[in-house]
Design an enzyme around this catalytic site. Structure first.
Site, PDB file in Angstrom:
ATOM      1  N   PHE A 124       0.859  -1.102  -0.001  1.00  0.00           N
ATOM      2  CA  PHE A 124      -0.284   0.036   0.012  1.00  0.00           C
ATOM      3  C   PHE A 124       0.839   1.350  -0.010  1.00  0.00           C
ATOM      4  O   PHE A 124       1.271   1.606   0.995  1.00  0.00           O
ATOM      5  CB  PHE A 124      -0.948  -0.261   1.412  1.00  0.00           C
ATOM      6  CG  PHE A 124      -2.027   0.986   1.390  1.00  0.00           C
ATOM      7  CD1 PHE A 124      -2.988   0.728   0.702  1.00  0.00           C
ATOM      8  CD2 PHE A 124      -1.848   1.999   2.353  1.00  0.00           C
ATOM      9  CE1 PHE A 124      -4.353   1.635   0.714  1.00  0.00           C
ATOM     10  CE2 PHE A 124      -2.837   2.793   2.746  1.00  0.00           C
ATOM     11  CZ  PHE A 124      -4.208   2.978   1.705  1.00  0.00           C
ATOM     12  N   GLY A 165      14.144  -6.304  36.528  1.00  0.00           N
ATOM     13  CA  GLY A 165      15.366  -6.192  35.875  1.00  0.00           C
ATOM     14  C   GLY A 165      15.221  -6.968  34.587  1.00  0.00           C
ATOM     15  O   GLY A 165      15.528  -6.764  33.424  1.00  0.00           O
ATOM     16  N   GLU A 194      -3.157  11.020  17.227  1.00  0.00           N
ATOM     17  CA  GLU A 194      -3.562  12.240  16.959  1.00  0.00           C
ATOM     18  C   GLU A 194      -4.696  12.597  15.901  1.00  0.00           C
ATOM     19  O   GLU A 194      -5.602  13.274  16.128  1.00  0.00           O
ATOM     20  CB  GLU A 194      -2.366  13.164  16.880  1.00  0.00           C
ATOM     21  CG  GLU A 194      -1.463  13.444  17.987  1.00  0.00           C
ATOM     22  CD  GLU A 194      -0.459  12.202  18.397  1.00  0.00           C
ATOM     23  OE1 GLU A 194      -0.127  12.185  19.452  1.00  0.00           O
ATOM     24  OE2 GLU A 194      -0.358  11.469  17.442  1.00  0.00           O
ATOM     25  N   GLU A 245      -1.312   3.471  10.144  1.00  0.00           N
ATOM     26  CA  GLU A 245      -2.758   3.568   9.835  1.00  0.00           C
ATOM     27  C   GLU A 245      -3.494   4.708  10.521  1.00  0.00           C
ATOM     28  O   GLU A 245      -4.514   4.589  10.944  1.00  0.00           O
ATOM     29  CB  GLU A 245      -3.447   2.177   9.894  1.00  0.00           C
ATOM     30  CG  GLU A 245      -2.645   1.148   9.134  1.00  0.00           C
ATOM     31  CD  GLU A 245      -3.655  -0.099   8.658  1.00  0.00           C
ATOM     32  OE1 GLU A 245      -4.584   0.022   8.851  1.00  0.00           O
ATOM     33  OE2 GLU A 245      -2.681  -1.181   8.428  1.00  0.00           O
ATOM     34  N   THR A 284       2.194   6.368   2.173  1.00  0.00           N
ATOM     35  CA  THR A 284       2.808   7.445   2.908  1.00  0.00           C
ATOM     36  C   THR A 284       4.061   8.154   2.342  1.00  0.00           C
ATOM     37  O   THR A 284       4.729   7.176   1.322  1.00  0.00           O
ATOM     38  CB  THR A 284       3.322   6.711   4.363  1.00  0.00           C
ATOM     39  OG1 THR A 284       2.056   6.207   4.908  1.00  0.00           O
ATOM     40  CG2 THR A 284       4.007   7.803   5.128  1.00  0.00           C
ATOM     41  N   GLU A 285       4.186   9.467   2.568  1.00  0.00           N
ATOM     42  CA  GLU A 285       5.156  10.152   1.793  1.00  0.00           C
ATOM     43  C   GLU A 285       5.942  10.948   3.040  1.00  0.00           C
ATOM     44  O   GLU A 285       5.493  11.321   4.185  1.00  0.00           O
ATOM     45  CB  GLU A 285       4.738  11.257   0.834  1.00  0.00           C
ATOM     46  CG  GLU A 285       3.883  10.545  -0.369  1.00  0.00           C
ATOM     47  CD  GLU A 285       3.527  11.477  -1.401  1.00  0.00           C
ATOM     48  OE1 GLU A 285       2.727  11.026  -2.273  1.00  0.00           O
ATOM     49  OE2 GLU A 285       3.876  12.660  -1.249  1.00  0.00           O
ATOM     50  N   PRO A 286       7.353  11.245   2.546  1.00  0.00           N
ATOM     51  CA  PRO A 286       7.869  12.135   3.615  1.00  0.00           C
ATOM     52  C   PRO A 286       7.142  13.381   4.358  1.00  0.00           C
ATOM     53  O   PRO A 286       7.333  13.822   5.342  1.00  0.00           O
ATOM     54  CB  PRO A 286       9.230  12.636   2.875  1.00  0.00           C
ATOM     55  CG  PRO A 286       9.339  11.588   1.859  1.00  0.00           C
ATOM     56  CD  PRO A 286       7.943  11.126   1.585  1.00  0.00           C
ATOM     57  N   GLY A 315       1.776  11.701   5.663  1.00  0.00           N
ATOM     58  CA  GLY A 315       1.505  10.532   6.513  1.00  0.00           C
ATOM     59  C   GLY A 315       0.112  10.157   6.756  1.00  0.00           C
ATOM     60  O   GLY A 315      -0.552   9.590   5.744  1.00  0.00           O
ATOM     61  N   HIS A 341       8.179  -7.364  35.787  1.00  0.00           N
ATOM     62  CA  HIS A 341       9.352  -8.552  35.374  1.00  0.00           C
ATOM     63  C   HIS A 341      10.544  -7.731  36.329  1.00  0.00           C
ATOM     64  O   HIS A 341      11.373  -8.559  36.300  1.00  0.00           O
ATOM     65  CB  HIS A 341       9.438  -8.673  33.984  1.00  0.00           C
ATOM     66  CG  HIS A 341       8.889  -9.820  33.183  1.00  0.00           C
ATOM     67  ND1 HIS A 341       7.405  -9.570  33.043  1.00  0.00           N
ATOM     68  CD2 HIS A 341       9.002 -10.939  32.970  1.00  0.00           C
ATOM     69  CE1 HIS A 341       7.100 -10.608  32.457  1.00  0.00           C
ATOM     70  NE2 HIS A 341       7.763 -11.511  32.285  1.00  0.00           N
TER      71      HIS A 341
END
Length: 391
Positions: free
Chosen positions: A123, A343, A370, A366, A126-128, A131, A341
């Site tokens: 798919f 450490g 926000e 996807e 998305t581009e720089p 998004g 858990h």
């Protein structure tokens, strides 16, 4: 209505559960260390129909609807999320564009091969500089005199790009106007001249799920590559596929949270501090309780959103509600799992350490948290304004 009866789906789910728990979970370290899904697991996934479980049966898939999809997604979330990425775009955002918006010829050319896993579809949205909101798209497609299209632009973070045979590619054909955003979708075979894929990205987590930059330099495709045969199909196709995908991602988050809780329960039942199992400490129990509350709420929300999507009651706000809640929830659950858990939870060999890194991405792709809040808030306020004018 789903093409699969509840009885048949129960068998499918059992087979997937068995595959995940007995075949994939024991090899999570191998997947992480090699940054790849082992070939035999890929072959088994193809055999049991995982590359096409959400593709309709007439095109070679299993024909599951979204209410069934989310039950499988919870199983996929229980292990390394990179396994799901291997076939996720075929069933989800890429495959659904073809299922819902492709022409009969496009479906015949691609869907059966996508469903079988012969073709991996990516798919390419998305581009720089664009998004979660496709309206900012800069890749462009120009129609030629003979009806061909020439595509130029760069995409980033494209899942399965190094393995892809087909790029479902979004490009601007004109500035946004009263007819729509001017974004079209094209089917671009990976071997088309001018398509280049960079080295796969090195990420915080999800080793084995390959993403990469893709460049389109003067890529020429025929008129038949235009999805739906209509330039104004694109934006709607993107939004519809992403909304469906958001419910799926929310279900993945629930599965990952369940795994983090299960690992934590095993740990606190046998690990002692001063001779006492740490699960007997009330503050540890409080963490466990909070984890269970989040998971239970998330599972109910996912199932509700899936039902509303399938019925058509709500395909916009509920998917965003489910995604923002469940992906934020799993981040909190993973953090608590590392905490109980102690450490050891910070050690690379522990499943909760991998889960902590893997699930961080769920709040980003996807549509970021926000963006989901903007969709939810904006949608509710617009509806309130409409209601106010009717009074």
């Amino acid at each position: 209505m789903s093409q699969v009866s509840p009885e048949d789906f129960a068998q499918i789910k059992d087979a997937v559960h068995e595959f995940i728990r007995t075949r994939v979970v024991p090899r999570e370290r191998e997947i992480a260390d090699n940054d790849a899904i082992p070939a035999d697991l890929v072959a088994t996934a193809k055999e049991i129909g995982l590359f096409g479980y959400a593709i309709p049966q007439e095109w070679g898939g299993l024909g599951l609807d979204l209410t069934q999809d989310v039950e499988l997604a919870q199983e996929f979330g229980y292990t390394a999320l990179s396994l799901r990425s291997m076939f996720g775009t075929n069933n989800g955002i890429a495959g659904q564009v073809l299922v819902n918006f492709g022409t009969d010829e496009q479906k015949a050319a691609w869907l059966e091969r996508i469903a079988s896993g012969e073709v991996v579809a990516s798919f390419a949205l998305t581009e720089p500089g664009a998004g979660s909101n496709p309206a900012g798209l800069r890749a462009k497609a120009v129609e030629q005199e003979n009806g061909d299209w020439v595509i130029d632009g760069a995409k980033c973070f494209i899942t399965n790009a190094p393995l892809a045979n087909l790029f479902v590619t979004f490009a601007r054909v004109r500035p946004a106007d009263e007819n729509g955003p001017g974004i079209a979708v094209f089917l671009v075979p990976a071997e088309t001249a001018g398509v280049s894929v960079a080295e796969h990205d090195r990420k915080m987590g999800q080793e084995g799920a390959w993403t990469a930059d893709v460049h389109f330099d003067g890529v020429r495709v025929p008129a038949s590559a235009l999805v739906g045969g209509n330039v104004d199909v694109g934006y709607k196709a993107a939004m519809t596929s992403l909304a469906r995908g958001r419910v799926h991602i929310a279900a993945l988050a629930v599965g990952s949270a369940q795994r983090a809780l299960d690992e934590s329960l095993r740990h606190v039942a046998v690990t002692t501090q001063g001779g006492t199992p740490i699960g007997d400490f009330q503050l540890v129990q409080a963490h466990i309780a909070d984890m269970q509350v989040g998971i239970s709420a998330g599972r109910a929300l996912v199932r509700d959103a899936a039902a509303k999507y399938v019925s058509g009651e709500d395909r916009r706000i509920s998917p965003s509600v489910a995604k923002v809640f469940c992906t934020e929830m799993v981040g909190q659950v993973a953090d608590k799992a590392v905490q109980v858990h102690g450490g050891s939870g910070y050690m690379r060999e522990m499943p909760v350490e991998r889960i902590y890194r893997d699930v961080r991405l769920l709040r980003l792709y996807e549509g970021t948290s926000e963006i989901q809040r903007l969709i939810i808030g904006g949608g509710l306020v617009r509806q309130a304004k409409k209601d106010a004018t009717k009074q």
